[in-house]
Design an enzyme around this catalytic site. Structure first.
Site, PDB file in Angstrom:
ATOM      1  N   ASP A   1      -3.146   9.751 -10.437  1.00 11.31           N
ATOM      2  CA  ASP A   1      -3.267   8.687 -11.434  1.00 11.31           C
ATOM      3  C   ASP A   1      -1.925   8.414 -12.103  1.00 11.31           C
ATOM      4  OD1 ASP A   1      -5.940   8.535 -10.837  1.00 11.31           O
ATOM      5  OD2 ASP A   1      -6.621   9.606 -12.631  1.00 11.31           O
TER       6      ASP A   1
ATOM      7  N   GLU B   1      -4.941   2.611  -3.833  1.00 13.09           N
ATOM      8  CA  GLU B   1      -3.473   2.644  -3.957  1.00 13.09           C
ATOM      9  C   GLU B   1      -2.845   1.364  -3.422  1.00 13.09           C
ATOM     10  OE1 GLU B   1      -4.479   4.800  -0.034  1.00 13.09           O
ATOM     11  OE2 GLU B   1      -5.341   4.526  -2.027  1.00 13.09           O
TER      12      GLU B   1
ATOM     13  N   ASN C   1      -2.828  13.226  -3.768  1.00 17.21           N
ATOM     14  CA  ASN C   1      -4.027  13.757  -4.420  1.00 17.21           C
ATOM     15  C   ASN C   1      -4.369  15.161  -3.935  1.00 17.21           C
ATOM     16  OD1 ASN C   1      -4.648  11.561  -6.122  1.00 17.21           O
ATOM     17  ND2 ASN C   1      -5.638  10.456  -4.451  1.00 17.21           N
TER      18      ASN C   1
ATOM     19  N   ASP D   1       0.862  -1.186   0.000  1.00 15.15           N
ATOM     20  CA  ASP D   1       0.000   0.000   0.000  1.00 15.15           C
ATOM     21  C   ASP D   1       0.897   1.235   0.000  1.00 15.15           C
ATOM     22  OD1 ASP D   1      -2.955   0.942   0.614  1.00 15.15           O
ATOM     23  OD2 ASP D   1      -1.631   2.143   1.871  1.00 15.15           O
TER      24      ASP D   1
END
Length: 358
Positions: A248, A274, A239, A231
């Site tokens: 992205d 993620e 973000n 992760d």
């Protein structure tokens, strides 16, 4: 014989290649046995064509199998050479039989039965458009052979007996080619739809469904494997600070770097958000830890647009034969959260003792 394109990027690439190699091995031994049987049935009066063509074809098959095992040629090359060699033999045999037909002959010889296999095999060896061209070429050569021999070679008394069988033989080839061309297009569309259903559209990795299918298949086969769950650390900050488009970009970059570190026979999947999941052939700690450390280093030192590197928490679990994959994922997940609690950017092995066994 199955389609021998380069190793596919679809989620089930490893099983696909394994099936390809297994099928080709069976093809080699059956083909070599068929060559020997055909020659043996002619003893002691051998057909002059078969006397050199069948040993050549059988030897070629065995040589391709050996070269493939040595890694000198790919499965795709081996199957294509086999197809071309077999097609060449049946065309030579078709031409040769006209020179040995008797006046009383009213049908073509048994070797013309193999043309049906050749026409079908073309659509397993090549993509539909290439296969249609290959089958049409073989049909065209067969037509020229039949027409030329009926006109120039076959005795006049036997010619009228053979026009019907030759027409039926060529018509069968045309119908098979047309049918296979239609089915080939449908098969390509089906494969594309399946690949899309098993692929994460953002990263190009396998999606969760594909990973679950692979885990189920491994479990049903009683195979062991090593599962890695990782992760990305603090991805929400990426973000928030750089925007979702940059987030992205990071995910796509992580996917590409991860692909580069996978051992043969592995599957990488975007498990969700993620979070990524790797299904590897069973790994020992002395091999696994360096592999994941190299992956972590590349993730950390790679620049993703305006994002200068990312880190991740890795949890690892190795499955026992037929172990419920849900339990394996849970153990890897707990190992990953252990890393989060200890400060992130590290690897924790849920099965340390097992992975260290030599």
């Amino acid at each position: 014989m199955t389609k021998p394109t380069a190793a596919p990027s679809t989620p089930d690439a490893a099983p696909w290649l394994t099936r390809q190699r297994r099928m080709f091995t069976w093809l080699v031994w059956l083909g070599a046995l068929a060559c020997c049987a055909a020659l043996g049935s002619q003893y002691p009066e051998f057909d002059p064509l078969d006397l050199w063509a069948l040993p050549t074809l059988g030897t070629t098959l065995l040589a391709l199998q050996l070269l493939m095992r040595l890694g000198t040629v790919s499965i795709g090359t081996a199957v294509q050479v086999t197809f071309v060699g077999t097609a060449g033999y049946v065309l030579l045999a078709l031409n040769h039989q006209f020179s040995v037909l008797t006046v009383q002959s009213q049908a073509l010889m048994e070797n013309t039965y193999w043309f049906a296999v050749i026409y079908v095999a073309a659509f397993l060896v090549y993509e539909p458009r290439q296969a249609t061209r290959a089958a049409a070429l073989i049909l065209g050569v067969a037509t020229l052979i039949c027409a030329g021999n009926l006109w120039l070679t076959v005795p006049a008394d036997a010619r009228h007996h053979l026009i019907g069988p030759c027409a039926q033989f060529l018509l069968m080839g045309a119908v098979l080619t047309l049918m296979q061309a239609t089915l080939g297009v449908q098969r390509t569309q089906f494969q594309a739809a399946r690949a899309a259903a098993l692929t994460d559209p953002l990263t190009g990795l396998a999606n969760r469904r594909a990973a679950e299918e692979r885990l189920t298949a491994l479990t049903q086969g009683g195979q062991t494997y090593t599962l890695v769950l990782f992760d990305l650390d603090h991805f929400k900050r990426v973000n928030d600070m750089h925007g979702h488009a940059m987030g992205d970009l990071v995910l796509r970059g992580v996917a590409e770097i991860t692909r580069q570190h996978l051992p043969e026979g592995s599957l990488a999947a975007r498990w969700g958000g993620e979070e990524f999941l790797l299904i590897l052939p069973e790994q020992r700690d002395k091999h696994l830890r360096p592999l994941l450390d190299r992956l972590r280093a590349d993730l950390r030192h790679h620049r993703y647009g305006t994002v200068n590197g990312v880190t991740a928490c890795f949890g690892v679990a190795t499955a026992s034969p037929a172990e419920d994959p849900v339990e394996v994922v849970q153990r890897a997940d707990l190992a990953m959260y252990h890393v989060k609690e200890q400060g992130r950017n590290d690897v924790h092995l849920a099965d340390l003792r097992r992975t260290q066994v030599s």
